[in-house]
Design a protein around this motif. Structure first.
Motif, short mmCIF file in Angstrom:
data_model
loop_
_atom_site.label_atom_id
_atom_site.label_comp_id
_atom_site.label_asym_id
_atom_site.label_seq_id
_atom_site.Cartn_x
_atom_site.Cartn_y
_atom_site.Cartn_z
N GLU A 111 31.49 -28.67 14.14
CA GLU A 111 32.95 -28.67 13.99
C GLU A 111 33.61 -29.40 15.17
OE1 GLU A 111 34.37 -24.67 13.44
OE2 GLU A 111 33.28 -24.44 11.55
N TYR A 112 33.10 -29.13 16.36
CA TYR A 112 33.65 -29.80 17.54
C TYR A 112 33.43 -31.31 17.46
CZ TYR A 112 34.17 -31.54 22.24
OH TYR A 112 34.53 -32.30 23.33
N LEU A 113 32.17 -31.68 17.11
CA LEU A 113 31.85 -33.11 17.04
C LEU A 113 32.72 -33.83 16.00
CD1 LEU A 113 27.95 -33.03 17.32
CD2 LEU A 113 29.58 -33.77 19.07
N LYS A 114 33.01 -33.16 14.90
CA LYS A 114 33.84 -33.76 13.86
C LYS A 114 35.30 -33.91 14.32
CE LYS A 114 31.42 -32.50 9.64
NZ LYS A 114 31.50 -31.73 8.39
N LEU A 123 24.70 -38.27 14.80
CA LEU A 123 24.43 -36.88 15.20
C LEU A 123 25.07 -35.91 14.20
CD1 LEU A 123 23.25 -34.86 17.19
CD2 LEU A 123 25.31 -35.12 18.57
N ILE A 124 26.26 -36.21 13.75
CA ILE A 124 26.93 -35.36 12.78
C ILE A 124 26.10 -35.27 11.50
CG2 ILE A 124 28.96 -35.21 11.25
CD1 ILE A 124 30.62 -36.27 13.64
N THR A 125 25.58 -36.37 11.02
CA THR A 125 24.76 -36.40 9.81
C THR A 125 23.48 -35.58 10.00
OG1 THR A 125 25.60 -38.62 9.31
CG2 THR A 125 23.60 -37.92 8.15
N VAL A 126 22.85 -35.76 11.14
CA VAL A 126 21.62 -35.01 11.44
C VAL A 126 21.91 -33.51 11.46
CG1 VAL A 126 19.90 -34.53 13.25
CG2 VAL A 126 20.47 -36.90 12.67
N LEU A 127 22.99 -33.13 12.10
CA LEU A 127 23.34 -31.70 12.19
C LEU A 127 23.71 -31.13 10.81
CD1 LEU A 127 25.39 -31.45 15.50
CD2 LEU A 127 23.04 -30.72 15.08
N GLU A 128 24.42 -31.89 10.01
CA GLU A 128 24.78 -31.42 8.67
C GLU A 128 23.52 -31.15 7.83
OE1 GLU A 128 29.17 -33.40 7.93
OE2 GLU A 128 27.39 -34.60 7.47
N LYS A 129 22.57 -32.06 7.91
CA LYS A 129 21.32 -31.87 7.16
C LYS A 129 20.55 -30.65 7.68
CE LYS A 129 20.66 -36.63 5.71
NZ LYS A 129 19.85 -37.84 5.81
N ARG A 130 20.52 -30.52 9.01
CA ARG A 130 19.80 -29.37 9.58
C ARG A 130 20.48 -28.06 9.20
NH1 ARG A 130 19.32 -26.92 14.91
NH2 ARG A 130 20.49 -28.59 15.88
#
Length: 167
Positions: A111-114, A123-130
């Motif tokens: 949420e912070y990164l977005k 990084l946002i894409t990687v975190l969303e998938k994880r």
């Protein structure tokens, strides 16, 4: 075959006194050189029948005692098994709680990164998938299921401990 002395526990002197015959008569009977008078035979027969019934009772008592020990051993084994399962479930619950905390932290970080003006899209894409993967593995439903298993094990342990006390 057991000797009459082992069966009755009486010496030749005591047996001859009980049967009301001479010790030498008894000795000759034991050696097979002589028969007993009818009254002595009846008394000996009655004594041996009584001892045989008592031996059967003793055997039943011994069998019951062995059976009780087997039951107690099984109860102790079941308690030990349940305690091991309980430890395992507690570890799984703690692991799942830790992973749920990590999942929550990862969501907050995402949420912070977005919200940043200069976003780290990769990084946002990687975190969303994880996060998607973590949500399928580390769910509150799984935690609830483990908590229910824990309660069931605790109840069964309590019951088995009560059974053990009653033995």
């Amino acid at each position: 075959m057991k000797s009459i002395k082992k069966i009755t526990g009486l010496t030749q002197e005591e047996m001859s006194s009980y049967l009301r015959i001479n010790r030498s008569q008894w000795s000759m009977y034991v050696c097979g050189k002589r028969t007993l008078p009818i009254e002595a035979t009846k008394k000996l027969s009655n004594l041996l029948k009584y001892l045989q019934k008592n031996e059967a009772k003793d055997n039943l008592t011994e069998l019951y005692s062995k059976n009780q020990q087997l039951i107690q051993d099984e109860v102790v084994k079941k308690i030990n098994d349940l305690e091991i399962i309980s430890l395992y479930i507690n570890r799984k619950i703690n692991d799942l709680k830790n992973n749920l905390e990590i999942l929550n932290s990862t969501i907050n970080t995402l949420e912070y990164l977005k919200s940043e003006t200069k976003r780290e899209e990769l990084l946002i894409t990687v975190l969303e998938k994880r996060i998607i993967k973590m949500k399928t593995i580390y769910s509150l439903k799984n935690l609830n299921d483990l908590e229910m298993k824990k309660k069931n094990i605790e109840l069964e342990l309590e019951y088995m401990r009560d059974v053990k006390k009653g033995l």
